[in-house]
Motif scaffolding. Structure first.
Motif, PDB file in Angstrom:
ATOM      1  N   TYR A  48       0.847  -1.195   0.000  1.00  0.00           N
ATOM      2  CA  TYR A  48       0.000   0.000   0.000  1.00  0.00           C
ATOM      3  C   TYR A  48       0.881   1.243   0.000  1.00  0.00           C
ATOM      4  N   GLU A  49       0.557   2.189  -0.864  1.00  0.00           N
ATOM      5  CA  GLU A  49       1.313   3.447  -0.904  1.00  0.00           C
ATOM      6  C   GLU A  49       0.791   4.418   0.158  1.00  0.00           C
ATOM      7  N   MET A  50       1.692   5.203   0.699  1.00  0.00           N
ATOM      8  CA  MET A  50       1.289   6.317   1.561  1.00  0.00           C
ATOM      9  C   MET A  50       0.724   7.439   0.673  1.00  0.00           C
ATOM     10  N   PRO A  51       0.079   8.463   1.257  1.00  0.00           N
ATOM     11  CA  PRO A  51      -0.511   9.519   0.422  1.00  0.00           C
ATOM     12  C   PRO A  51       0.511  10.144  -0.526  1.00  0.00           C
ATOM     13  N   GLU A  52       0.050  10.533  -1.699  1.00  0.00           N
ATOM     14  CA  GLU A  52       0.972  10.912  -2.772  1.00  0.00           C
ATOM     15  C   GLU A  52       1.848  12.123  -2.447  1.00  0.00           C
ATOM     16  N   ASN A  53       1.388  12.987  -1.559  1.00  0.00           N
ATOM     17  CA  ASN A  53       2.213  14.144  -1.217  1.00  0.00           C
ATOM     18  C   ASN A  53       3.312  13.815  -0.217  1.00  0.00           C
ATOM     19  N   THR A  54       3.433  12.545   0.124  1.00  0.00           N
ATOM     20  CA  THR A  54       4.445  12.157   1.111  1.00  0.00           C
ATOM     21  C   THR A  54       5.391  11.086   0.570  1.00  0.00           C
ATOM     22  N   ILE A  55       5.284  10.795  -0.721  1.00  0.00           N
ATOM     23  CA  ILE A  55       6.154   9.761  -1.299  1.00  0.00           C
ATOM     24  C   ILE A  55       6.837  10.283  -2.562  1.00  0.00           C
ATOM     25  N   ARG A  56       7.642   9.423  -3.147  1.00  0.00           N
ATOM     26  CA  ARG A  56       8.416   9.741  -4.357  1.00  0.00           C
ATOM     27  C   ARG A  56       9.152  11.074  -4.179  1.00  0.00           C
ATOM     28  N   GLU A  57       9.070  11.983  -5.156  1.00  0.00           N
ATOM     29  CA  GLU A  57       9.874  13.210  -5.018  1.00  0.00           C
ATOM     30  C   GLU A  57       9.370  14.091  -3.871  1.00  0.00           C
ATOM     31  N   GLN A  58       8.176  13.811  -3.377  1.00  0.00           N
ATOM     32  CA  GLN A  58       7.671  14.610  -2.253  1.00  0.00           C
ATOM     33  C   GLN A  58       7.843  13.882  -0.924  1.00  0.00           C
ATOM     34  N   THR A  59       8.666  12.869  -0.923  1.00  0.00           N
ATOM     35  CA  THR A  59       8.829  12.068   0.289  1.00  0.00           C
ATOM     36  C   THR A  59       9.328  12.920   1.458  1.00  0.00           C
ATOM     37  N   PHE A  60       8.944  12.501   2.657  1.00  0.00           N
ATOM     38  CA  PHE A  60       9.415  13.176   3.863  1.00  0.00           C
ATOM     39  C   PHE A  60      10.617  12.446   4.440  1.00  0.00           C
ATOM     40  N   CYS A  61      11.533  13.231   4.933  1.00  0.00           N
ATOM     41  CA  CYS A  61      12.700  12.695   5.616  1.00  0.00           C
ATOM     42  C   CYS A  61      12.264  11.899   6.844  1.00  0.00           C
ATOM     43  N   CYS A  62      13.093  10.911   7.204  1.00  0.00           N
ATOM     44  CA  CYS A  62      12.854  10.172   8.446  1.00  0.00           C
ATOM     45  C   CYS A  62      12.951  11.114   9.648  1.00  0.00           C
ATOM     46  N   GLY A  63      13.613  12.246   9.458  1.00  0.00           N
ATOM     47  CA  GLY A  63      13.747  13.227  10.542  1.00  0.00           C
ATOM     48  C   GLY A  63      15.123  13.205  11.194  1.00  0.00           C
ATOM     49  N   SER A  64      15.964  12.273  10.777  1.00  0.00           N
ATOM     50  CA  SER A  64      17.243  12.117  11.471  1.00  0.00           C
ATOM     51  C   SER A  64      18.419  11.925  10.524  1.00  0.00           C
ATOM     52  N   GLY A  65      18.275  12.352   9.274  1.00  0.00           N
ATOM     53  CA  GLY A  65      19.370  12.193   8.314  1.00  0.00           C
ATOM     54  C   GLY A  65      20.527  13.134   8.620  1.00  0.00           C
ATOM     55  N   THR A  66      21.505  13.158   7.742  1.00  0.00           N
ATOM     56  CA  THR A  66      22.714  13.999   7.846  1.00  0.00           C
ATOM     57  C   THR A  66      23.376  13.946   9.215  1.00  0.00           C
ATOM     58  N   GLY A  67      23.408  12.778   9.804  1.00  0.00           N
ATOM     59  CA  GLY A  67      24.128  12.641  11.070  1.00  0.00           C
ATOM     60  C   GLY A  67      23.386  13.199  12.268  1.00  0.00           C
ATOM     61  N   LEU A  68      22.066  13.291  12.176  1.00  0.00           N
ATOM     62  CA  LEU A  68      21.297  13.776  13.327  1.00  0.00           C
ATOM     63  C   LEU A  68      20.675  12.610  14.105  1.00  0.00           C
ATOM     64  N   ASN A  69      21.089  11.380  13.786  1.00  0.00           N
ATOM     65  CA  ASN A  69      20.444  10.222  14.408  1.00  0.00           C
ATOM     66  C   ASN A  69      21.082   9.827  15.736  1.00  0.00           C
ATOM     67  N   ALA A  70      21.352  10.806  16.575  1.00  0.00           N
ATOM     68  CA  ALA A  70      21.924  10.545  17.895  1.00  0.00           C
ATOM     69  C   ALA A  70      20.806  10.259  18.897  1.00  0.00           C
ATOM     70  N   SER A  71      21.171  10.067  20.152  1.00  0.00           N
ATOM     71  CA  SER A  71      20.128   9.804  21.149  1.00  0.00           C
ATOM     72  C   SER A  71      19.835  11.029  21.999  1.00  0.00           C
ATOM     73  N   GLU A  72      20.781  11.998  22.012  1.00  0.00           N
ATOM     74  CA  GLU A  72      20.574  13.166  22.878  1.00  0.00           C
ATOM     75  C   GLU A  72      19.664  14.220  22.249  1.00  0.00           C
ATOM     76  N   ASN A  73      19.317  14.032  20.970  1.00  0.00           N
ATOM     77  CA  ASN A  73      18.474  15.034  20.301  1.00  0.00           C
ATOM     78  C   ASN A  73      17.125  14.432  19.898  1.00  0.00           C
ATOM     79  N   MET A  74      16.574  13.592  20.769  1.00  0.00           N
ATOM     80  CA  MET A  74      15.323  12.888  20.452  1.00  0.00           C
ATOM     81  C   MET A  74      14.144  13.831  20.191  1.00  0.00           C
ATOM     82  N   ASP A  75      14.102  14.945  20.919  1.00  0.00           N
ATOM     83  CA  ASP A  75      13.039  15.932  20.685  1.00  0.00           C
ATOM     84  C   ASP A  75      13.016  16.338  19.213  1.00  0.00           C
ATOM     85  N   LEU A  76      14.209  16.729  18.753  1.00  0.00           N
ATOM     86  CA  LEU A  76      14.345  17.167  17.371  1.00  0.00           C
ATOM     87  C   LEU A  76      13.970  16.041  16.416  1.00  0.00           C
ATOM     88  N   ARG A  77      14.470  14.854  16.686  1.00  0.00           N
ATOM     89  CA  ARG A  77      14.236  13.734  15.776  1.00  0.00           C
ATOM     90  C   ARG A  77      12.759  13.371  15.686  1.00  0.00           C
TER      91      ARG A  77
END
Lengths: 536, 336
Positions: free
Chosen positions: A426-455
């Motif tokens: 099943y695909e997620m809504p079209e505005n959230t996939i393919r070229e409009q996909t949303f970041c996981c929220g923790s890319g570019t080296g932000l996947n630490a544990s001390e910044n969970m609020d941000l993530r």
């Protein structure tokens, strides 16, 4: 952890009202839970980065080197002359605001400085002050401001709240790409020793040991041997991969995260099983044991230094071409940077699948093929015996990685693979996939544990779209092709959509793969009993 | 504050030219009618070229298109040849859609947070529509003005004029673009004021051109429909200016009418201001590396002119560090 993470209901109460004071008059507040710890001296020293010292962003004094303003402005002048993107994007924004509500960090935090336009203005305001006539003459009226200690802190805070996902650049009428600006922000802060340890550590590891996790050669081998035991338990088949083997046809490079933690490990098991079943003449490398590139989150030069290992190792081993595993930013780097930095790879051959004979024309210069391209071609040519019903207990959706979507356009290959090995997709809504996909929220080296609020804030839009398909279709599995996703979406799902699990695409492939001489499968790669096989 | 500053700057400019033009002094009129327009146009031309050349001097070290569709891979997977072009032709189509139809802005969405929490993404084409209406009407109006600079008006101008006035209302006939540009600029101004986020990011440099263009449009509309000017004098001036015949237009300057000088002066200010401002997006959009490059960097090596050798950690150094462990683990080594 720095602070206690609020409950999801609390975090989802987002206030989008801008402050009363203008953004230039609203000083940055370095909030716990929103940033990563400062880089340790030893990790900066390992790669000859400047101003190596232990420091903490939470403290007032960031132990900057003397004359730091000059260092930044000099670097800015240099980068303006080297990157048309940077120069142009400093000049042509009209502040129409189309990008504003496209950023996952703005949607999740409501902080106006997380609007891509304003994130860029943090840099542009300084650019105007020192590099444009109106800015020099009119100052604040022209949107210009001086580079002060506070401004530098603001840069650091917000350029490490951007994952360079490029979603804003899809919507910008001039294609202004905040990633280009964030990259410069990070180059400049790195010149002052202002990196985060979550990035600097992996960079130092990757430089010295070949991979972000710092796995030494014997450990890589033993990690993989550990997977082989599990594979044998599940399939009854004993696999014997090779390492650093000269004369192999193909070098395989994947992010080291796949060797380290669930659910990435299951993806790695998937690669091993697929290649074994094909009888592929390939080798792992312990020297080029990292597909990802955390150097890319520090400076262009560091990224090139880390990336150089892939071609160097391919040359040393005398392979013909390279397959790359499932990873997001790895593939932006491989697609848009590697050949330019470290090519030409004229010692390699144009990739040709030894199984199907397909020539990968689209990789004829880099000589590096994405594993979902490789696998999609196998499936299309009927070279794999698949039993998708083994995945019938899964209702799968697919998360496009930012980088493979917007920095490459690898959209259909992974979908084709997943749909071939799973019956419920099943695909997620079209505005959230393919070229409009949303970041996981923790890319570019932000996947630490001390910044969970941000993530969790940044991960909210993606998680919310998963929640939508969970509620509507009962989706319980979030597939992806990215090692960072596998690590971070797991946390984000546990927080926002607790009953959805995360997996790599080749885990699904291997579960469906009918292997020659295998015993009847009663367990999946997670050693969980398959539905209907409980009695066995 | 930013709004008021920009507004009063334009008011000041109007008062300045009004005061000058009402003197009827032929030297003052020559200043506003000839010298300033020439200076403004020269500033525009040289400034524009200078800015584009400056951008062009910075190389494009990496091939960084923002891919908005399927890449080129297998024959059986349909490539999106426009949104993810791998050829020059694809890039040309992509750029044409961007420049003529504002393709990217057409994607615009409005993100809303509802109870649940639930995020929704609604289509939001108003900005696209207003932007497109504004730019196209501006262009058509500009082309229409060509009639003032040429003796015999070409038929294509007549055609544009008749299309633009096909509603056939009013005397003189109302041009649709006149109404559209006023409405579009007003909309663009109002959204800047009323959408909190857009208001928050707006600078004086965002309001000033809006007021300036509004001033130009209003003075133009007044001149065409309400306050008559000496049209023959205007045409003589325009033709004199374009034929670089500095003295020819001077004879009827006093008869033209103040409103014309206001119109012309505001246009001059816009032209002179252009190269120093965000209006340069007109030139910049063509140079944007995320849009004007094909996504073929795995097929053809993109060259970075300043690519330089870097310090790397070689395999030999790596093996030095780990040789004993590698041997113990049965991993092959170069040196025993």
């Amino acid at each position: 952890m720095a602070t206690k993470l609020p409950k999801p209901d609390e975090l989802a109460k987002i206030d989008f009202t801008p402050p009363e004071t203008g953004w230039m008059d609203t000083p940055v507040e370095i909030k716990p839970g929103m940033f990563c710890w400062g880089a340790k001296a030893k990790n900066l020293r390992a790669v000859e980065f400047p101003n190596a010292r232990d420091w903490s962003p939470a403290e007032e004094d960031w132990k900057l080197p003397g004359e730091w303003e000059g260092t930044v402005l000099e670097a800015m002048a240099d980068r303006l002359s080297k990157y048309r993107s940077f120069k142009l994007f400093m000049d042509i924004c009209v502040r129409c605001g189309a990008c504003a509500d496209k950023c996952h960090f703005f949607i999740g935090s409501g902080d106006p400085k997380n609007m891509p336009v304003l994130r860029a203005e943090l840099m542009r305001s300084v650019y105007r002050k020192y590099f444009t006539t109106p800015g020099k003459v009119l100052g604040k009226l022209a949107g210009a401001r001086e580079l002060t200690y506070d401004v530098l802190k603001e840069w650091w805070y917000y350029f490490y709240q951007c994952t360079e996902c490029r979603r804003c650049s899809v919507f910008c009428p001039y294609g202004i790409d905040t990633a280009e600006i964030t990259m410069m922000g990070r180059e400049f802060t790195n010149l002052l020793g202002l990196n985060t340890d979550w990035i600097a550590g992996p960079v130092a590891n990757c430089y010295m040991k070949g991979n972000h996790l710092g796995l030494e050669p014997h450990t890589i081998k033993s990690s993989i041997e550990f997977f082989l035991d599990d594979i044998e338990t599940v399939t009854g088949i004993k696999i014997e991969p090779t390492f650093n083997r000269k004369g192999a046809e193909i070098l395989f490079v994947t992010p080291s995260g796949d060797l380290f933690a669930d659910p990435g490990t299951y993806t790695a098991m998937g690669y091993l099983m697929l290649f074994h079943e094909l009888g592929l003449d390939y080798t792992w490398s312990t020297y080029a044991s990292e597909g990802g590139n955390f150097g890319y989150f520090t400076s262009n030069e560091m990224a090139k230094r880390l990336n150089s290992k892939i071609y160097a190792e391919a040359k040393r081993l005398g392979v013909k071409w390279i397959i790359g595993g499932e990873c997001g930013h790895m593939w932006r780097v491989l697609n848009q940077y590697m050949d330019t930095w470290n090519g030409p790879a004229d010692f390699l051959e144009v990739p040709k699948s030894p199984i199907t004979g397909t020539v990968f024309e689209n990789a004829k210069s880099t000589k590096m093929v994405h594993i979902t391209e490789f696998t999609a071609d196998l499936i299309k040519n009927g070279k794999l015996k698949l039993d998708p019903s083994r995945n019938d207990h899964l209702k799968v959706t697919y998360h496009d990685s930012c980088n493979t979507a917007r920095g490459m356009g690898l959209l259909e290959e992974p979908r084709y693979v997943i749909k071939s090995v799973c019956n419920n997709f099943y695909e997620m809504p079209e505005n959230t996939i393919r070229e409009q996909t949303f970041c996981c929220g923790s890319g570019t080296g932000l996947n630490a544990s001390e910044n969970m609020d941000l993530r969790m804030k940044g991960g909210f839009p993606r998680a919310n779209a998963v929640k939508y398909v969970r509620d509507k279709h009962g989706v319980n599995m979030l597939a992806n092709i990215c090692a960072i996703d596998r690590a971070t979406l797991k946390a984000s799902m546990e927080y926002w959509v607790p009953d959805v699990t995360v997996c790599g695409t080749h885990e699904l492939v291997a579960n469906a793969l009918v292997m020659k001489g295998e015993k009847e499968r009663t367990q999946d790669l997670r050693l969980e009993t398959l539905p209907g096989k409980e009695g066995n | 504050m930013k709004i008021l500053f920009s507004f009063f700057t334009v008011v000041f400019l109007v008062l300045l030219v009004f005061a000058g033009a009402t003197t009827g002094n032929k030297y003052v009129l020559f200043l506003f009618g000839v010298i300033i327009p020439y200076a403004a146009f020269a500033t525009f031309l040289l400034g524009f070229i200078y800015r584009v050349v400056q951008w062009g001097r910075s190389p494009v070290p990496f091939r960084i298109p923002t891919t908005c569709g399927q890449q080129q891979s297998f024959p059986w997977i349909k490539q999106n040849k426009i949104e993810n072009p791998s050829t020059t032709m694809g890039v040309i189509v992509r750029m044409a859609l961007e420049v003529f139809l504002f393709r990217s802005l057409f994607r615009n969405l409005k993100t809303e947070l509802r109870d649940g929490p639930k995020l929704s993404y609604g289509s939001d084409k108003w900005l696209w529509l207003a932007g497109l209406a504004f730019h196209w009407s501006f262009l058509i109006i500009l082309i229409r003005h060509y009639r003032f600079f040429i003796g015999e008006v070409p038929s294509v101008i007549h055609l544009i004029e008749s299309l633009d006035s096909f509603l056939q209302v009013g005397v003189p006939l109302v041009y649709i673009t006149d109404a559209v540009i006023l409405a579009a600029v007003t909309f663009l101004f109002l959204r800047r004021v009323y959408i909190p986020q857009v208001n928050y990011i707006s600078l004086a440099a965002d309001y000033f051109p809006l007021f300036l263009i509004l001033g130009i449009a209003i003075s133009g509309v007044l001149m065409r429909y309400f306050i008559k000017v000496h049209i023959v004098g205007v045409k003589e001036l325009a033709m004199g200016l374009i034929s670089l015949n500095f003295m020819a237009p001077a004879k009827n300057l006093q008869e033209i009418g103040v409103i014309f000088y206001i119109h012309l002066f505001l246009i001059s200010v816009l032209f002179a201001y252009f190269p120093f401002s965000k209006l340069m997006h007109m030139g910049g959009v063509f140079l944007s590396p995320t849009r004007n490059l094909s996504n073929n960097s795995r097929m053809v090596r993109h060259i970075n002119p300043w690519n330089y050798p870097v310090h790397v950690h070689t395999y030999e150094e790596y093996e030095e560090d780990f040789r004993d462990k590698m041997k113990a683990a049965g991993l092959p080594v170069e040196k025993e």
